[in-house]
Design an enzyme around this catalytic site. Structure first.
Site, PDB file in Angstrom:
ATOM      1  N   LYS A  66       0.809  -1.210   0.000  1.00 19.63           N
ATOM      2  CA  LYS A  66       0.000   0.000   0.000  1.00 19.63           C
ATOM      3  C   LYS A  66       0.846   1.265   0.000  1.00 19.63           C
ATOM      4  O   LYS A  66       0.362   2.341  -0.316  1.00 19.63           O
ATOM      5  CB  LYS A  66      -0.962  -0.027   1.179  1.00 19.63           C
ATOM      6  CG  LYS A  66      -1.927  -1.202   1.086  1.00 19.63           C
ATOM      7  CD  LYS A  66      -3.263  -0.910   1.692  1.00 19.63           C
ATOM      8  CE  LYS A  66      -4.299  -1.938   1.297  1.00 19.63           C
ATOM      9  NZ  LYS A  66      -4.049  -3.269   1.862  1.00 19.63           N
TER      10      LYS A  66
HETATM   11  C1  LIG Z   1      -4.753  -4.328   1.493  1.00 20.11           C
HETATM   12  C2  LIG Z   1      -4.064  -5.609   1.482  1.00 20.11           C
HETATM   13  C3  LIG Z   1      -4.477  -6.647   0.640  1.00 20.11           C
HETATM   14  C4  LIG Z   1      -5.709  -6.524  -0.216  1.00 20.11           C
HETATM   15  O1  LIG Z   1      -5.490  -5.637  -1.280  1.00 20.11           O
HETATM   16  P1  LIG Z   1      -6.719  -5.114  -2.163  1.00 20.11           P
HETATM   17  O2  LIG Z   1      -6.102  -4.208  -3.175  1.00 20.11           O
HETATM   18  O3  LIG Z   1      -7.632  -4.394  -1.240  1.00 20.11           O
HETATM   19  O4  LIG Z   1      -7.361  -6.304  -2.775  1.00 20.11           O
HETATM   20  C5  LIG Z   1      -3.733  -7.799   0.637  1.00 20.11           C
HETATM   21  N1  LIG Z   1      -2.651  -7.959   1.419  1.00 20.11           N
HETATM   22  C6  LIG Z   1      -2.221  -6.987   2.233  1.00 20.11           C
HETATM   23  C7  LIG Z   1      -1.048  -7.221   3.092  1.00 20.11           C
HETATM   24  C8  LIG Z   1      -2.912  -5.772   2.285  1.00 20.11           C
HETATM   25  O5  LIG Z   1      -2.490  -4.822   3.103  1.00 20.11           O
END
Ligand SMILES: *Cc1c(COP(=O)(O)O)cnc(C)c1O
Length: 459
Positions: free
Chosen positions: A128
Site C-alpha cells: 500500500k
Molecule cells: C490491502 C491488502 C491486501 C488486499 O489488497 P486489495 O487491493 O484491497 O485487494 C492484501 N494484502 C495486504 C497485506 C494488504 O495490506
C-alpha cells in the site's frame, strides 16, 4: 483524459477532480474513458505470445521502474508536466523509501516457474506504500500554491491506514483521519497508524472493516460535509492510488523478461492476495494497456463473496469474520463495481481473465510452512494465500505471486509455521517503541460526522 462514473449519472471529471473527490457525485467509482495502449501485440486465444515485434513490450526488459511508471501513467494525468510527473515518481519511489537495489518491487524466483513480486519494501512494509506515497505527492503538487486545506478520510482493514499515515505525515495543509476496526488489526499495524500523530488522526471503530468503509463512503457523499470542508478519500477506490499499482505489474514483466533473457513463451499468470480488489483492478488496467498477462487469480479468504459471484452471478453479503489475512477480511470488494464495468457485467468474459480461490486459515498456515521448507521462502499470511493458490494452479508458464506484506508484520503466525524467529526490520522496531494515540468511537456515522465537522472548523 477524463473519468466517468460507474453509476453513469455524473459529468465526466478531470484527473485532478477524481483525486480530490475520490467518489463520483452519484456515488459511483471513477473510470478512465480509455486505456492508452502501448505497442501492438498479437496473441492467440491460449495466451501464447507470438513474436511481439519491435515495440514497447518487446523491449520492456530495458526500462527501469521509474521509466515504466512514467510510461504507464503519463496519459492518465493530463495536467501535470512531464518534468513534474517524473519528479513525483522519483520522490514516491526513491531509494530512501524503498531501500532495494534493482527495483522498488523486486521479482524473486523461488522455483522454476514460480516468482514472488515483493511489494513490501516501502516504509510501512506493505504494497500500500506504492499507492499512498504517489497519491500523497500528487495531492501535495496540486495543493501547492492554493490556500485550500484538505482532510483525507481513510477506512482501513490494517495496511491502508499505516501507508496513508506515513505517506501524508507532515505534509502541510493536509489532515488525515484514519478509521480502523478496533481489535481487528495487528498491534504493529495499529502502532503504525497511531504513532505518527501530528496531522494524522486515528479513530478506532467498534465494528468491522465494512462498517468503517460504509461510514467513510457516507461521509464522502454527505452534502453538508462536502459543503463545509474539502474531504478526500484515500481508499483504493481513489484513482490516484490505483494508477501507481499498475507500475509494479509493468516492472514484474520487465524483470521476468530480464530473468528469462527474453519474453517468456507464455504470458505470466498473476496471483494476487485480494480484499478490496484494488491490486487486481490495477492489473486489469495494465492488461488493457497491453501488458502480457494470461490470467489474474484472486486469492481470497473465507470472507470474500467473489468466488460465489464467479460461480453463480450473485455477490452475497456475508458477515466478516477475523482471519489471519486480516487485510483481506472484506465481504464485498469496493473495486468490484470497476471490474464489472470493465467487463460490462459479462460474467463469462470476466471469468476468462479472472479466477478467485478461497484459502482457509489452515491452508494459509500450512503454506507458510511449505514455502519455507521447499524453497526457503518466508512469507506473510496474505502472501501465503496467493502461494497456496499458486500451488493449486494448473496453468502452465510463469506464475507471479504478489507479495503484499513483509513477514515481520506478522511474526507470531510466521514463526510458528517456519520454526524460526522473524527478524524485525529496524524501521519497524523503532516504530513499535513509539507511543500511539487513538480515539474509540461507535460504528455510527453521526459520530464520525461530528468529529469531521469540528475538525473542519479547526483547520
Ligand atoms: C490491502 C491488502 C491486501 C488486499 O489488497 P486489495 O487491493 O484491497 O485487494 C492484501 N494484502 C495486504 C497485506 C494488504 O495490506
Amino acid at each position: 483524459m477524463k473519468y466517468y462514473s460507474t453509476n453513469g449519472k455524473s459529468e465526466p471529471a478531470t484527473f485532478r477532480e477524481t483525486l480530490f473527490t475520490g467518489l463520483a457525485g452519484d456515488g459511483g467509482l471513477f473510470m478512465p474513458e480509455a486505456f492508452p495502449s502501448r505497442g501492438q501485440r498479437q496473441r492467440s486465444a491460449t495466451g501464447q505470445c507470438h513474436g511481439p515485434g519491435n515495440n514497447f513490450f518487446h523491449d520492456i526488459g530495458s526500462y527501469n521502474f521509474h521509466e515504466l511508471a512514467f510510461i504507464a501513467c503519463r496519459k492518465y494525468i493530463s495536467d501535470i508536466t512531464d518534468k513534474n510527473l517524473k519528479g513525483i515518481i522519483r520522490d514516491s519511489f526513491s531509494k530512501k523509501a524503498f531501500p532495494v537495489n534493482n527495483s522498488p518491487s523486486p521479482l524473486v524466483r523461488i522455483s522454476k516457474d514460480l516468482y514472488i513480486l515483493e511489494l513490501f519494501h516501502g516504509p510501512t512494509l506493505s504494497f500500500k506504500d506504492f499507492g499512498a506515497r504517489f497519491m500523497a505527492r500528487l495531492m501535495e503538487h496540486y495543493l501547492a500554491g492554493t490556500k485550500k486545506r484538505l482532510t483525507v478520510l481513510v477506512a482501513t482493514s490494517g495496511d491502508t491506514g499505516s501507508a496513508v499515515a506515513h505517506g501524508f505525515f507532515g505534509l502541510a495543509g493536509i489532515n488525515v483521519v484514519v478509521l480502523y476496526p478496533e481489535g481487528r488489526i495487528s498491534p504493529l499495524q495499529e502502532k503504525q497508524i497511531t504513532a505518527p500523530g501530528g496531522n494524522i488522526i486515528a479513530l478506532k471503530v467498534r465494528g468491522d472493516f465494512d462498517d468503517c468503509q460504509r461510514m467513510a463512503k457516507k461521509a464522502l457523499s454527505d452534502a453538508e460535509i462536502r459543503g463545509k470542508m474539502t474531504l478526500s478519500s484515500a481508499n483504493s477506490i481513489n484513482i490516484g492510488r490505483l494508477l501507481p499499482q499498475m507500475f509494479y505489474y509493468f516492472s514484474a514483466v520487465s524483470q521476468l523478461t530480464a530473468l528469462r533473457r527474453g519474453m517468456a513463451k507464455r504470458e505470466p499468470v498473476f496471483i494476487i492476495p485480494s480484499g478490496n480488489f484494488g491490486d487486481l483492478c490495477a492489473g486489469l488496467f495494465a492488461k488493457r494497456m497491453g501488458l502480457p498477462a494470461r490470467k489474474f487469480i484472486a486469492a481470497v479468504n473465507i470472507n470474500s463473496g467473489v468466488p460465489h459471484y464467479l460461480a453463480t452471478g450473485k455477490l452475497p453479503r456475508v458477515k466478516t469474520r477475523l482471519t489471519l489475512s486480516n487485510a483481506m477480511d472484506v465481504g464485498i470488494p469496493s473495486n468490484f463495481a470497476r471490474i464489472l464495468d470493465m467487463y460490462h457485467n459479462n460474467r463469462v468474459a470476466l471469468k476468462r481473465d479472472i479466477d478467485a480461490v478461497t484459502v482457509t486459515d489452515g491452508e494459509t498456515e500450512k503454506t507458510i510452512g511449505l514455502a519455507f521448507k521447499r524453497f526457503g521462502y518466508v512469507s506473510d499470511p496474505h502472501t501465503a494465500t496467493a502461494i497456496a493458490a499458486a500451488f493449486n494452479c494448473n496453468l502452465a508458464g510463469p506464475k507471479i505471486v504478489l507479495s503484499t506484506a513483509h513477514p515481520a508484520k506478522f511474526p507470531d503466525i510466521v514463526s510458528r509455521n517456519t520454526g524460526e524467529a522473524v527478524k524485525l526490520p529496524a524501521r519497524l522496531a523503532s516504530c513499535m517503541k513509539k507511543r500511539g494515540k487513538s480515539t474509540s468511537i461507535p460504528a455510527d456515522f453521526r459520530r464520525l460526522k461530528k468529529i469531521l465537522l469540528s475538525q473542519g472548523n479547526v483547520i
